[in-house]
Design a protein around this motif. Structure first.
Motif, PDB file in Angstrom:
ATOM      1  N   ALA A  98      12.051   0.278  15.387  1.00  9.58           N
ATOM      2  CA  ALA A  98      12.217   1.346  14.398  1.00  9.58           C
ATOM      3  C   ALA A  98      11.512   1.023  13.089  1.00  9.58           C
ATOM      4  O   ALA A  98      11.229  -0.136  12.770  1.00  9.58           O
ATOM      5  N   ASN A  99      11.212   2.062  12.342  1.00  5.93           N
ATOM      6  CA  ASN A  99      10.758   1.983  10.962  1.00  5.93           C
ATOM      7  C   ASN A  99       9.528   1.091  10.760  1.00  5.93           C
ATOM      8  O   ASN A  99       9.580   0.054  10.093  1.00  5.93           O
ATOM      9  N   PRO A 100       8.389   1.501  11.330  1.00  7.82           N
ATOM     10  CA  PRO A 100       7.163   0.695  11.257  1.00  7.82           C
ATOM     11  C   PRO A 100       6.713   0.343   9.843  1.00  7.82           C
ATOM     12  O   PRO A 100       6.214  -0.767   9.605  1.00  7.82           O
ATOM     13  N   SER A 101       6.859   1.268   8.898  1.00  9.16           N
ATOM     14  CA  SER A 101       6.333   0.989   7.559  1.00  9.16           C
ATOM     15  C   SER A 101       7.020  -0.203   6.908  1.00  9.16           C
ATOM     16  O   SER A 101       6.400  -0.910   6.097  1.00  9.16           O
ATOM     17  N   ASP A 102       8.283  -0.476   7.250  1.00  6.81           N
ATOM     18  CA  ASP A 102       8.965  -1.648   6.697  1.00  6.81           C
ATOM     19  C   ASP A 102       8.221  -2.929   7.066  1.00  6.81           C
ATOM     20  O   ASP A 102       7.999  -3.813   6.225  1.00  6.81           O
ATOM     21  N   SER A 103       7.820  -3.009   8.329  1.00  2.21           N
ATOM     22  CA  SER A 103       7.099  -4.195   8.796  1.00  2.21           C
ATOM     23  C   SER A 103       5.725  -4.293   8.150  1.00  2.21           C
ATOM     24  O   SER A 103       5.264  -5.384   7.795  1.00  2.21           O
ATOM     25  N   ALA A 104       5.056  -3.150   8.002  1.00  5.59           N
ATOM     26  CA  ALA A 104       3.716  -3.155   7.404  1.00  5.59           C
ATOM     27  C   ALA A 104       3.772  -3.613   5.949  1.00  5.59           C
ATOM     28  O   ALA A 104       2.935  -4.417   5.510  1.00  5.59           O
ATOM     29  N   ILE A 105       4.743  -3.116   5.200  1.00  6.10           N
ATOM     30  CA  ILE A 105       4.862  -3.499   3.790  1.00  6.10           C
ATOM     31  C   ILE A 105       5.170  -4.987   3.663  1.00  6.10           C
ATOM     32  O   ILE A 105       4.584  -5.694   2.833  1.00  6.10           O
ATOM     33  N   THR A 106       6.085  -5.487   4.492  1.00 15.16           N
ATOM     34  CA  THR A 106       6.403  -6.922   4.464  1.00 15.16           C
ATOM     35  C   THR A 106       5.165  -7.757   4.744  1.00 15.16           C
ATOM     36  O   THR A 106       4.894  -8.753   4.050  1.00 15.16           O
ATOM     37  N   ALA A 107       4.385  -7.362   5.754  1.00 16.29           N
ATOM     38  CA  ALA A 107       3.177  -8.108   6.125  1.00 16.29           C
ATOM     39  C   ALA A 107       2.145  -8.085   5.008  1.00 16.29           C
ATOM     40  O   ALA A 107       1.477  -9.095   4.730  1.00 16.29           O
ATOM     41  N   MET A 108       2.002  -6.945   4.345  1.00 16.87           N
ATOM     42  CA  MET A 108       1.037  -6.848   3.247  1.00 16.87           C
ATOM     43  C   MET A 108       1.429  -7.762   2.091  1.00 16.87           C
ATOM     44  O   MET A 108       0.581  -8.459   1.512  1.00 16.87           O
ATOM     45  N   LEU A 109       2.710  -7.751   1.723  1.00 18.45           N
ATOM     46  CA  LEU A 109       3.161  -8.620   0.641  1.00 18.45           C
ATOM     47  C   LEU A 109       3.011 -10.091   1.022  1.00 18.45           C
ATOM     48  O   LEU A 109       2.601 -10.922   0.202  1.00 18.45           O
ATOM     49  N   ALA A 110       3.317 -10.411   2.265  1.00 21.06           N
ATOM     50  CA  ALA A 110       3.295 -11.808   2.709  1.00 21.06           C
ATOM     51  C   ALA A 110       1.892 -12.386   2.779  1.00 21.06           C
ATOM     52  O   ALA A 110       1.718 -13.604   2.709  1.00 21.06           O
ATOM     53  N   CYS A 111       0.879 -11.525   2.921  1.00 17.43           N
ATOM     54  CA  CYS A 111      -0.487 -12.041   3.081  1.00 17.43           C
ATOM     55  C   CYS A 111      -1.197 -12.260   1.752  1.00 17.43           C
ATOM     56  O   CYS A 111      -2.348 -12.716   1.728  1.00 17.43           O
ATOM     57  N   ALA A 112      -0.560 -11.945   0.638  1.00 20.39           N
ATOM     58  CA  ALA A 112      -1.210 -12.049  -0.668  1.00 20.39           C
ATOM     59  C   ALA A 112      -1.685 -13.471  -0.945  1.00 20.39           C
ATOM     60  O   ALA A 112      -0.967 -14.443  -0.697  1.00 20.39           O
ATOM     61  N   GLN A 113      -2.891 -13.574  -1.477  1.00 15.85           N
ATOM     62  CA  GLN A 113      -3.476 -14.869  -1.821  1.00 15.85           C
ATOM     63  C   GLN A 113      -3.566 -15.080  -3.332  1.00 15.85           C
ATOM     64  O   GLN A 113      -3.508 -16.203  -3.811  1.00 15.85           O
ATOM     65  N   LYS A 114      -3.719 -13.969  -4.076  1.00 11.39           N
ATOM     66  CA  LYS A 114      -3.916 -14.095  -5.520  1.00 11.39           C
ATOM     67  C   LYS A 114      -2.943 -13.255  -6.343  1.00 11.39           C
ATOM     68  O   LYS A 114      -2.416 -13.739  -7.344  1.00 11.39           O
ATOM     69  N   SER A 115      -2.740 -12.002  -5.932  1.00 10.51           N
ATOM     70  CA  SER A 115      -1.937 -11.148  -6.809  1.00 10.51           C
ATOM     71  C   SER A 115      -1.222 -10.045  -6.037  1.00 10.51           C
ATOM     72  O   SER A 115      -1.704  -9.575  -5.001  1.00 10.51           O
ATOM     73  N   ILE A 116      -0.073  -9.653  -6.572  1.00  9.88           N
ATOM     74  CA  ILE A 116       0.662  -8.463  -6.130  1.00  9.88           C
ATOM     75  C   ILE A 116       0.997  -7.668  -7.383  1.00  9.88           C
ATOM     76  O   ILE A 116       1.606  -8.197  -8.323  1.00  9.88           O
ATOM     77  N   LYS A 117       0.594  -6.409  -7.404  1.00 12.65           N
ATOM     78  CA  LYS A 117       0.892  -5.529  -8.529  1.00 12.65           C
ATOM     79  C   LYS A 117       1.748  -4.390  -7.994  1.00 12.65           C
ATOM     80  O   LYS A 117       1.356  -3.706  -7.051  1.00 12.65           O
TER      81      LYS A 117
END
Length: 674
Positions: free
Chosen positions: A278-297
């Motif tokens: 269920a709820n694919p976007s939750d997993s996508a958002i977590t993966a995007m945040l987790a892959c950050a190398q320099k910055s999250i805004k």
């Protein structure tokens, strides 16, 4: 790498929903980012001459986009638009009508607990300027399943053009003084098809659920139940099919030169059947945040759940939890790779214009120190041995959390005392990809949808238009001594438990605050409701007269408080054509969000549906008003606090030899009563 991380999570965990609520696609960003107030107001104060016009270009833009439809137009939002937004939408629908083309328009909204949508009235407003004859076909619906309802904001046109983001189309919130700030954007290309396809699934639920309920009405086997869902649907003109067609995906169009890679990501909440996928976007958002190398805004309304103030500080409302997955991903990036995390949130208790706190509430109740403390707690959970001095350094250097500010500080108007509200759902990773959509990062389990633009060039444009001036006003131009975050309070707050205390520890006043906050944030209101089972009538008179058949009976329900003010919306039963003296409905209704039901009165009116000489349409209905067959009132204070149905036979009219009666039953769902 950001889009690739999201795709890996989506394809490995949610493959079955590809092409339904997530997809790998392409598109082109059209024009400037749709931010309200417009970007120029980061650099200067909104003048009094623009007090009521500063963001008028937004409803115009949305209306003009809808009016370009030639085949299929989808509109999805939390609730119906009002004010200038409603007028722009009506203008677009009139333009579609006047085009003479065969166009399908589907309008779908959420049905928030305690705040039901009157789909018939909404449909009437949209079509009141149209004639009776048209090739245009319009369906209007709302839905809720359990604690999930639509929260996505989508305008998709012909599978080619798209407008999506965070804006609810409410005049007082966005177009008047001291407005809440928000961001959406417009695209064209294949990504628009994904907007239609996401909406398809919600319509499938509405039509399936509505058809199931309709098939039970009037049947001998009808059995009332305490409904965990609420759906409603209306259509125009009435001669079209009861339910709209699904959008069918069209062949790929020729790629444009400015097309870039995109991901559409969404979730359906309780419409999903398998929790593991269920709820694919939750997993996508977590993966995007987790892959950050320099910055999250990030620019968000909040990161924590709705809070209720206690003497010891705010705590989550019952059932509210902090988003552990997101917090751990952010904390890991900060601690292990030194990623800079910049976060702008809404002021606690912010309220736009002159709205009441029960009408609009754009801060969940947490301070910036509360939010930062929860991030640091996630670091300590990942790394139990983390040293205090290093954590203090991370808060000082890497983790910067601030309230939304504008050119004149925390408000847009010098004469107000309110705080700037933020409703945006925007985040950017490594200045390489960004998300704009409807999904808050605090947990709400609603139906959400947004777009990830995986292009460094497009991301730079958004940073220049939106993020950079926002961050400059909210943080960089603020004197260091006046900045919002206190490092000492953040570290001290790591020992604070912000989860909800046991329910029995909450006072009546605190429960009232919880209900008010849920109502103001469209997170649902009180669970006190009245279920009405309309069974049948007995001994109704024939209002049509001899030789004209028998009455076509229906019942209208209206709930009023002790001062005679209406509570909720008026509800009507189906019409029993030629029902005679003893029509049978076997239909169920719910009145939700009842604050003091023991003080309310239910008004019931039995009517005979008439049209002049068989004529149909608005003119005939106006010329020949429906006949009244009877009426009655029922005081809710007489009901018991019970899960059982409480049966009544109520007199609605006195006749020569017998009374006309209505057979009904009531249920308080064990939430209130004697």
């Amino acid at each position: 790498h950001v889009g690739a991380a999201a795709y890996k999570a989506l394809s490995s965990q949610h493959a079955k929903y590809r092409g339904v609520c997530w997809n790998v696609t392409t598109g082109a960003v059209v024009g400037s980012i749709a931010q309200t107030p417009p970007g120029k107001y980061w650099e200067r104060q909104i003048g009094k001459d623009a007090k009521m016009t500063h963001s008028d270009e937004l409803p115009v833009r949305i209306g003009e986009l809808m009016a370009t439809g030639t085949r299929f137009v989808d509109f999805a939002s939390l609730g119906p638009p009002d004010g200038k937004f409603l007028e722009a939408m009506k203008g677009a629908i009139k333009a579609l009508h006047e085009s003479g083309k065969d166009i399908v328009v589907r309008v779908i909204t959420g049905n928030v607990i305690g705040m039901p949508i009157d789909n018939d009235d909404f449909c009437r407003q949209l079509t009141e300027d149209l004639g009776d004859e048209s090739k245009l076909k319009i369906w209007v619906a709302s839905w809720r399943k359990g604690l999930s309802w639509n929260h996505s904001k989508i305008v998709a046109v012909d599978g080619e053009r798209l407008f999506a983001g965070g804006h609810n189309l409410w005049d007082a919130h966005y177009l008047q003084w001291n407005p809440v700030r928000d961001v959406s954007f417009q695209c064209e290309g294949m990504v628009a098809q994904d907007g239609h396809l996401f909406v398809n699934r919600m319509w499938r639920y509405v039509t399936k659920r509505h058809a199931k309920l309709a098939s039970q009405f009037g049947s001998g086997g009808f059995k009332p139940s305490i409904l965990k869902s609420n759906v409603g649907i209306a259509r125009w003109p009435r001669t079209i099919d009861e339910y709209p067609p699904a959008y069918g995906k069209t062949p790929k169009s020729s790629p444009k030169s400015d097309t870039v890679p995109m991901l559409s990501i969404g979730r359906y909440g309780e419409l999903h059947h398998d929790a593991s996928t269920a709820n694919p976007s939750d997993s996508a958002i977590t993966a995007m945040l987790a892959c950050a190398q320099k910055s999250i805004k990030m620019c968000l309304q909040d990161l924590g759940p709705l809070a209720v103030p206690l003497p010891t500080g705010p705590v989550a409302i019952p059932g509210g939890v902090w988003p552990e997955q997101y917090l751990r991903a952010i904390g890991k990036c900060i601690y292990e790779r030194g990623v800079d995390v910049h976060l702008v949130v809404s002021h606690p208790n912010s309220c736009p214009a002159d709205l009441k706190m029960t009408e609009a509430y754009y801060g969940n109740g947490w301070t910036v120190e509360d939010v930062a403390s929860e991030v640091i707690k996630s670091i300590k959970a990942n790394h139990p041995g983390a040293e205090h001095d290093r954590l203090a350094g991370l808060v000082t250097v890497n983790l910067k959390v601030t309230y939304m500010r504008s050119t004149c500080g925390p408000v847009d108007w010098e004469e107000t005392h309110g705080k700037s509200g933020n409703h945006a759902k925007f985040f950017c990773v490594d200045d390489a990809a960004f998300y704009i959509g409807s999904q808050n990062l605090y947990i709400a389990n609603l139906a959400e949808w947004g777009v990830v633009v995986d292009s460094r060039a497009e991301t730079q444009k958004v940073l220049e238009e939106y993020w950079n001036p926002l961050w400059r006003q909210s943080y960089e131009l603020v004197e260091a001594a006046e900045r919002d975050l206190d490092v000492g309070k953040v570290l001290e707050g790591c020992g604070v438990d912000r989860q909800c205390p046991p329910e029995q520890a909450m006072t009546e006043e605190q429960w009232e605050q919880i209900l008010l906050r849920k109502q103001a944030t469209m997170a649902g209101s009180t669970e006190r409701k009245l279920c009405v089972w309309l069974k049948s009538a007995k001994g109704l008179r024939n209002a049509d007269g001899l030789g004209s058949g028998s009455s076509d009976s229906y019942v209208r329900f209206k709930l009023v408080d002790k001062k005679g003010r209406q509570v909720g919306i008026t509800q009507e039963s189906r019409i029993v054509w030629d029902g005679g003296a003893n029509p049978e409905w076997q239909q169920q209704f719910e009145f939700e969000g009842l604050k003091k039901p023991g003080e309310y009165t239910l008004k019931m009116k039995v009517l005979d549906k008439d049209s002049l000489l068989g004529m149909k349409g608005k003119i005939a209905d106006w010329l020949n008003k429906d006949d009244k067959l009877g009426a009655a009132t029922f005081e809710l204070r007489d009901l018991k606090k019970s899960m059982s149905w409480q049966h009544r036979e109520i007199k609605v009219a006195a006749r020569w030899f017998h009374n006309s009666t209505l057979r009904v039953a009531f249920n308080t769902v064990g939430r209130w009563g004697k």
